[in-house]
Design a protein around this motif. Structure first.
Motif, PDB file in Angstrom:
ATOM      1  N   LYS A   1       0.833  -1.209   0.000  1.00 19.26           N
ATOM      2  CA  LYS A   1       0.000   0.000   0.000  1.00 19.26           C
ATOM      3  C   LYS A   1       0.863   1.252   0.000  1.00 19.26           C
ATOM      4  O   LYS A   1       1.849   1.346   0.728  1.00 19.26           O
ATOM      5  CB  LYS A   1      -0.871  -0.021   1.264  1.00 19.26           C
ATOM      6  CG  LYS A   1      -1.467   1.310   1.660  1.00 19.26           C
ATOM      7  CD  LYS A   1      -2.307   1.175   2.931  1.00 19.26           C
ATOM      8  CE  LYS A   1      -2.484   2.538   3.593  1.00 19.26           C
ATOM      9  NZ  LYS A   1      -3.241   2.456   4.843  1.00 19.26           N
ATOM     10  N   LYS A   2       0.487   2.229  -0.841  1.00 19.12           N
ATOM     11  CA  LYS A   2       1.175   3.520  -0.837  1.00 19.12           C
ATOM     12  C   LYS A   2       0.138   4.622  -0.823  1.00 19.12           C
ATOM     13  O   LYS A   2      -0.667   4.739  -1.740  1.00 19.12           O
ATOM     14  CB  LYS A   2       2.026   3.639  -2.108  1.00 19.12           C
ATOM     15  CG  LYS A   2       3.487   3.972  -1.810  1.00 19.12           C
ATOM     16  CD  LYS A   2       4.297   4.159  -3.061  1.00 19.12           C
ATOM     17  CE  LYS A   2       4.845   5.572  -3.086  1.00 19.12           C
ATOM     18  NZ  LYS A   2       5.315   5.966  -4.413  1.00 19.12           N
ATOM     19  N   SER A   3       0.103   5.413   0.257  1.00 20.00           N
ATOM     20  CA  SER A   3      -0.861   6.511   0.307  1.00 20.00           C
ATOM     21  C   SER A   3      -0.235   7.691   1.024  1.00 20.00           C
ATOM     22  O   SER A   3       0.753   7.546   1.734  1.00 20.00           O
ATOM     23  CB  SER A   3      -2.125   6.074   1.051  1.00 20.00           C
ATOM     24  OG  SER A   3      -1.825   5.896   2.417  1.00 20.00           O
ATOM     25  N   LEU A   4      -0.815   8.875   0.823  1.00 23.90           N
ATOM     26  CA  LEU A   4      -0.411  10.045   1.587  1.00 23.90           C
ATOM     27  C   LEU A   4      -1.524  10.342   2.574  1.00 23.90           C
ATOM     28  O   LEU A   4      -2.700  10.343   2.208  1.00 23.90           O
ATOM     29  CB  LEU A   4      -0.232  11.254   0.663  1.00 23.90           C
ATOM     30  CG  LEU A   4       0.920  11.182  -0.341  1.00 23.90           C
ATOM     31  CD1 LEU A   4       0.853  12.365  -1.303  1.00 23.90           C
ATOM     32  CD2 LEU A   4       2.243  11.208   0.419  1.00 23.90           C
ATOM     33  N   GLN A   5      -1.146  10.603   3.825  1.00 25.40           N
ATOM     34  CA  GLN A   5      -2.157  10.897   4.835  1.00 25.40           C
ATOM     35  C   GLN A   5      -2.475  12.384   4.806  1.00 25.40           C
ATOM     36  O   GLN A   5      -1.564  13.202   4.789  1.00 25.40           O
ATOM     37  CB  GLN A   5      -1.607  10.562   6.225  1.00 25.40           C
ATOM     38  CG  GLN A   5      -0.990   9.195   6.347  1.00 25.40           C
ATOM     39  CD  GLN A   5      -1.960   8.191   6.929  1.00 25.40           C
ATOM     40  OE1 GLN A   5      -2.960   8.574   7.531  1.00 25.40           O
ATOM     41  NE2 GLN A   5      -1.675   6.919   6.731  1.00 25.40           N
ATOM     42  N   ILE A   6      -3.751  12.717   4.779  1.00 25.48           N
ATOM     43  CA  ILE A   6      -4.109  14.132   4.925  1.00 25.48           C
ATOM     44  C   ILE A   6      -5.226  14.249   5.960  1.00 25.48           C
ATOM     45  O   ILE A   6      -6.008  13.315   6.155  1.00 25.48           O
ATOM     46  CB  ILE A   6      -4.531  14.806   3.603  1.00 25.48           C
ATOM     47  CG1 ILE A   6      -5.833  14.227   3.051  1.00 25.48           C
ATOM     48  CG2 ILE A   6      -3.433  14.705   2.556  1.00 25.48           C
ATOM     49  CD1 ILE A   6      -6.410  15.045   1.914  1.00 25.48           C
ATOM     50  N   SER A   7      -5.288  15.414   6.626  1.00 28.65           N
ATOM     51  CA  SER A   7      -6.329  15.529   7.650  1.00 28.65           C
ATOM     52  C   SER A   7      -7.282  16.683   7.422  1.00 28.65           C
ATOM     53  O   SER A   7      -8.325  16.739   8.055  1.00 28.65           O
ATOM     54  CB  SER A   7      -5.714  15.603   9.054  1.00 28.65           C
ATOM     55  OG  SER A   7      -4.648  16.501   9.055  1.00 28.65           O
ATOM     56  N   ASN A   8      -6.954  17.626   6.518  1.00 27.43           N
ATOM     57  CA  ASN A   8      -7.890  18.737   6.290  1.00 27.43           C
ATOM     58  C   ASN A   8      -7.734  19.305   4.888  1.00 27.43           C
ATOM     59  O   ASN A   8      -6.890  18.855   4.106  1.00 27.43           O
ATOM     60  CB  ASN A   8      -7.681  19.830   7.341  1.00 27.43           C
ATOM     61  CG  ASN A   8      -6.225  20.271   7.375  1.00 27.43           C
ATOM     62  OD1 ASN A   8      -5.573  20.365   6.334  1.00 27.43           O
ATOM     63  ND2 ASN A   8      -5.708  20.501   8.562  1.00 27.43           N
ATOM     64  N   TYR A   9      -8.562  20.313   4.585  1.00 22.37           N
ATOM     65  CA  TYR A   9      -8.561  20.870   3.238  1.00 22.37           C
ATOM     66  C   TYR A   9      -7.219  21.497   2.877  1.00 22.37           C
ATOM     67  O   TYR A   9      -6.752  21.400   1.743  1.00 22.37           O
ATOM     68  CB  TYR A   9      -9.694  21.895   3.079  1.00 22.37           C
ATOM     69  CG  TYR A   9      -9.716  22.472   1.688  1.00 22.37           C
ATOM     70  CD1 TYR A   9     -10.078  21.681   0.605  1.00 22.37           C
ATOM     71  CD2 TYR A   9      -9.313  23.783   1.442  1.00 22.37           C
ATOM     72  CE1 TYR A   9     -10.054  22.181  -0.689  1.00 22.37           C
ATOM     73  CE2 TYR A   9      -9.294  24.292   0.149  1.00 22.37           C
ATOM     74  CZ  TYR A   9      -9.659  23.488  -0.909  1.00 22.37           C
ATOM     75  OH  TYR A   9      -9.628  23.969  -2.185  1.00 22.37           O
ATOM     76  N   GLU A  10      -6.579  22.159   3.862  1.00 25.31           N
ATOM     77  CA  GLU A  10      -5.284  22.792   3.578  1.00 25.31           C
ATOM     78  C   GLU A  10      -4.264  21.769   3.104  1.00 25.31           C
ATOM     79  O   GLU A  10      -3.445  22.044   2.227  1.00 25.31           O
ATOM     80  CB  GLU A  10      -4.765  23.531   4.829  1.00 25.31           C
ATOM     81  CG  GLU A  10      -5.538  24.810   5.164  1.00 25.31           C
ATOM     82  CD  GLU A  10      -5.748  25.732   3.942  1.00 25.31           C
ATOM     83  OE1 GLU A  10      -4.760  26.002   3.229  1.00 25.31           O
ATOM     84  OE2 GLU A  10      -6.905  26.144   3.689  1.00 25.31           O
ATOM     85  N   ASP A  11      -4.312  20.570   3.669  1.00 27.16           N
ATOM     86  CA  ASP A  11      -3.396  19.503   3.224  1.00 27.16           C
ATOM     87  C   ASP A  11      -3.650  19.159   1.755  1.00 27.16           C
ATOM     88  O   ASP A  11      -2.721  18.981   0.967  1.00 27.16           O
ATOM     89  CB  ASP A  11      -3.598  18.225   4.052  1.00 27.16           C
ATOM     90  CG  ASP A  11      -3.138  18.387   5.494  1.00 27.16           C
ATOM     91  OD1 ASP A  11      -2.496  19.413   5.805  1.00 27.16           O
ATOM     92  OD2 ASP A  11      -3.433  17.482   6.308  1.00 27.16           O
ATOM     93  N   LEU A  12      -4.956  19.047   1.398  1.00 28.81           N
ATOM     94  CA  LEU A  12      -5.302  18.720   0.014  1.00 28.81           C
ATOM     95  C   LEU A  12      -4.821  19.824  -0.916  1.00 28.81           C
ATOM     96  O   LEU A  12      -4.195  19.565  -1.959  1.00 28.81           O
ATOM     97  CB  LEU A  12      -6.812  18.536  -0.137  1.00 28.81           C
ATOM     98  CG  LEU A  12      -7.302  18.350  -1.585  1.00 28.81           C
ATOM     99  CD1 LEU A  12      -6.737  17.061  -2.191  1.00 28.81           C
ATOM    100  CD2 LEU A  12      -8.826  18.331  -1.660  1.00 28.81           C
ATOM    101  N   LYS A  13      -5.077  21.062  -0.516  1.00 26.38           N
ATOM    102  CA  LYS A  13      -4.687  22.202  -1.351  1.00 26.38           C
ATOM    103  C   LYS A  13      -3.167  22.240  -1.536  1.00 26.38           C
ATOM    104  O   LYS A  13      -2.675  22.397  -2.653  1.00 26.38           O
ATOM    105  CB  LYS A  13      -5.185  23.499  -0.684  1.00 26.38           C
ATOM    106  CG  LYS A  13      -4.944  24.732  -1.509  1.00 26.38           C
ATOM    107  CD  LYS A  13      -5.779  25.890  -0.990  1.00 26.38           C
ATOM    108  CE  LYS A  13      -5.448  27.165  -1.746  1.00 26.38           C
ATOM    109  NZ  LYS A  13      -6.367  28.266  -1.433  1.00 26.38           N
ATOM    110  N   GLY A  14      -2.459  22.041  -0.431  1.00 29.57           N
ATOM    111  CA  GLY A  14      -1.002  22.017  -0.491  1.00 29.57           C
ATOM    112  C   GLY A  14      -0.518  20.951  -1.485  1.00 29.57           C
ATOM    113  O   GLY A  14       0.365  21.204  -2.317  1.00 29.57           O
TER     114      GLY A  14
END
Ligand SMILES: *Cc1c(COP(=O)(O)O)cnc(C)c1O
Length: 431
Positions: free
Chosen positions: A414-427
């Motif tokens: 498995k390969k994924s990036l962890q994100i917790s909020n919209y700013e992470d997605l935007k970044g």
């Protein structure tokens, strides 16, 4: 073919623009301006055509000349390179198995056709690089990842809720690499969906990246689902009985495609919308009152939708006439206990294993056939039972045979990036 927006019939679009945009600028769903009936002779002689020829005849008017015939045929060939058998289950009941594609659920057809169409428009050169941004509660992500894998000019970014998809579904999303990125969101599906919607409205992002979506509102994912009904009819046309199709429904894209096929002249007499506890449409058929609700979690989770997005397309097909809808469409709802019992009973009495979605379809069909014995009925088996292993094994008390494609998958990393909020997605999208 021209399309219009269901929010404003004056807003027109061609096929290419509808595929690239997904939704019209006024947020309406696109709908074809004309539904062309195919000649009776075509249906009578269906058995003389192969599946690619049938699919081509069915969809060519919706695409028009925007994709040349030869390219469209290539896209269809790649889309349909597996089987769609109708398997007899009882004297009056067949199961249309739609899970023989690469990710073992019916969304493979829509995802592949959309990837082929978008890929064609991109390599034609007018678009530049495109990012497909999609939120998934399970099956959509795998089908989209698989369908778009390795396509030049397309990056795919999939958001899925951490710990809320099955192990197989997670592997299908996170092990492909190449142009596919999986973002593991610390939240639930609704959070993923909300972040995707926000990104589409964020000009910092849309100035840098051309975004498109790949969910079932996109015409290139919705329309190819008509193929199932044509291909099933070809296997059933020898029977001299009326035909009913029972479709386990969530966002109602699949059943709406079946109703469209009927409108094109395909001789199917009746449709059944089979629902789980999310009974918005069942209530509408009973009362004429459409009342959306928050979704309820069930064991047939791909159908946990309280306000189905394609319902407006069904109303449009019937020109908003409730009595016309009711003539062609029945709807029934079943809870999880009934669904598990159906899996158990059909397994022990007949030896056929259904997944929870197919089981809801089966129940809807049996309920219709009780009152309408002159019909032959088909329910759509929309996912392989292995995708819902725990539920199915608990109901049947037996191990499900693991298909070879899945065995290979489970060994991959498995390969994924962890994100917790919209700013992470935007970044991530701006990096
Ligand atoms: C998506 C899905 C459905 C529901 O299909 P709709 O077109 O949204 O109604 C049913 N079963 C399975 C397994 C699915 O993945």
């Amino acid at each position: 073919m021209k399309y219009f927006s269901l929010n404003n019939k004056e807003h027109h679009s061609n096929f290419e623009n509808a595929v690239i945009r997904g939704l019209a600028p006024d947020k309406g769903l696109y709908f074809p301006e004309r539904i062309v009936k195919l000649p009776d002779g075509f249906f009578k002689e269906l058995s003389e055509y192969d599946k690619v020829e049938i699919a081509f005849e069915a969809i060519k008017e919706f695409v028009g000349k925007e994709i040349p015939d030869a390219d469209l045929l290539d896209i269809i060939k790649e889309t349909l390179d597996f089987d769609f058998p109708v398997v007899p289950v009882k004297a009056n009941t067949g199961s249309l198995e739609l899970f023989h594609g690469p990710t073992l659920a019916f969304k493979d057809v829509g995802a592949r056709f959309m990837a082929g169409s978008l890929g064609y428009f991109i390599q034609k050169g007018s678009l530049g690089k495109v990012t497909v941004l999609v939120a998934t509660s399970g099956d959509t992500g795998g089908a989209v990842a698989n369908g778009f894998l390795g396509l030049d000019g397309i990056d795919v970014v999939i958001l899925y809720p951490k710990g809320k998809v099955s192990e197989i579904q997670e592997k299908q999303l996170t092990t492909l690499g190449k142009n596919i990125t999986a973002l593991e969101v610390d939240g639930v599906f609704d959070d993923c969906q909300r972040m995707v919607k926000q990104a589409f409205l964020d000009s910092d992002i849309t100035e840098k990246r051309k975004l498109t979506s790949a969910n079932s509102i996109n015409v290139a994912r919705w329309l190819p689902q008509i193929f199932y009904y044509f291909l099933a009819y070809r296997q059933l046309m020898e029977r001299e009985m009326k035909l009913a199709f029972s479709v386990p429904s969530g966002n109602f894209g699949n059943i709406c495609a079946g109703l469209l096929a009927k409108e094109m002249g395909l001789p199917i007499d009746h449709f059944i919308a089979a629902n789980n506890a999310n009974d918005t449409v069942t209530n509408y058929i009973q009362t004429e009152n459409y009342q959306p609700k928050p979704s309820i979690a069930t064991i047939s989770n791909a159908m946990d939708v309280g306000d189905p997005s394609n319902f407006v397309r069904i109303l449009e097909l019937f020109e908003n006439e409730y009595s016309s809808v009711k003539n062609v469409l029945s709807a029934y709802s079943f809870n999880d206990e009934m669904t598990k019992k159906a899996i158990k009973d059909v397994h022990s009495e007949i030896g056929y294993t259904m997944d929870p979605h197919g089981a809801v379809g089966y129940l809807g069909l049996q309920k219709f056939l009780e009152k309408n014995p002159e019909y032959y009925g088909v329910f759509l088996e929309t996912a392989h039972p292995v995708k819902f292993l725990d539920t199915v094994e608990e109901a049947t008390g037996e191990k499900v045979q693991i298909p070879v494609v899945i065995k290979g998958l489970m060994d991959k990393k498995k390969k994924s990036l962890q994100i917790s909020n919209y700013e992470d997605l935007k970044g991530f999208l701006l990096s």
